[in-house]
Design a protein around this motif. Structure first.
Motif: not given
Length: 321
Positions: A192-201
């Motif tokens: 999800a992070l790699l796909g830009g669905q979330v900004d931070f992780l």
């Protein structure tokens, strides 16, 4: 018979009961139960150590993954069979400090139902940003989050996970408004992070190393109290929030009634295993620090983590169900 020979024979006979006792465990394969799916940090630690313990013990040491219920499935598996002192849980602190916050049926008590055996290792999680945010430093993260309340999102491995509570602690300490998007494990949150669905992780280093190299994401902080030797240029968030430490502690636990001999022997063999050069090399490659502390060391770590997680749980307004 010569007196020297008699003395040697006497010493050998005197030592025989001790040798027999020292070798009386394990008498069959040892099982390490991991309360998560294969591939996560506790699983990786368990498998690296299990291979070395097999060499040391002369018995197979096998890893079984029993995910579900934030550790409850693994706990039920541990206590469900006959107690033969050959089955243990290898876990991070989530099932000890977080699961009781979320699950009213998690009534097990450390020191009573679950006995600390060994603090095997510790490993930090890294705060990772997607390139689209333009955030490449911890300072920029704080500044942009403050300037844009509610506009950024962060992913986690689930409500009550270390990834979740670390960020909630940071938000509370720095008065940040960043929206939480929970997933079912890092197998979902990292893509999800790699796909830009979330900004931070928050993530373990091995999951992100390749994507950092190609510029897709940036490492901007670590949740340990010190900088990681594997990423010395990445600041510890404790440099901004003194005392913050949500690094992941991986330990071995036994069920109540496990023989003291088994606990002592396993703790000693783990302490030996994590110091072997090939294990150290494997651990270093994935930003894991082997410790091998015994029951008292692990109990202190559990108490420390419980306090930190309980505070973060209150900050996140978690409620048991």
């Amino acid at each position: 018979m010569h007196r020297r020979h008699l003395t040697a024979l006497g010493l050998a006979l005197a030592m025989t009961p001790w040798v027999a006792m020292a070798q009386s465990w394990p008498t069959k394969p040892v099982k390490l139960i991991v309360p998560y799916a294969a591939g996560g940090l506790p699983d990786s630690v368990a498998r690296i150590v299990a291979q070395k313990l097999t060499e040391r013990m002369g018995q197979s040491v096998v890893v079984e993954n029993k995910p579900g219920g934030n550790g409850m499935v693994a706990y039920q598996n541990l206590i469900g069979g006959i107690n033969d002192s050959h089955s243990f849980i290898v876990s991070d602190g989530s099932m000890l400090s977080i699961t009781p916050l979320l699950n009213k049926s998690a009534t097990y008590v450390v020191g009573k139902d679950l006995l600390p055996v060994s603090l095997i290792a510790r490993s930090p999680l890294f705060l990772v940003t997607h390139a689209k945010t333009g955030v490449k430093t911890l300072k920029e993260f704080v500044e942009k989050a403050k300037a844009n309340p509610g506009q950024y999102t962060y992913g986690s491995s689930g409500i009550g996970s270390t990834h979740h509570l670390t960020m909630e602690a940071i938000k509370a300490e720095l008065n940040l408004d960043i929206r939480h998007v929970p997933f079912r494990g890092s197998g979902q949150s990292v893509p999800a992070l790699l796909g830009g669905q979330v900004d931070f992780l928050f993530s373990a280093l091995p999951s992100m190393a390749g994507f950092v190299k190609n510029g897709q994401v940036s490492l901007i902080g670590t949740n340990e109290s010190r900088r990681s030797p594997q990423a010395p240029d990445v600041p510890a968030i404790s440099e901004v929030i003194p005392g913050l430490d949500f690094s992941v502690a991986i330990g071995a636990l036994a069920r109540s009634g496990t023989s003291p001999e088994a606990i002592k022997r396993l703790a000693e063999d783990i302490a030996w295993a994590v110091k072997q050069p090939d294990v150290v090399e494997k651990f270093n490659g994935v930003s894991i620090a082997g410790i091998g502390g015994g029951p008292e060391v692990y109990r202190k770590e559990i108490d420390r983590e419980n306090q930190a997680m309980a505070k973060a749980g209150r900050q996140a307004d978690l409620k048991a169900e």
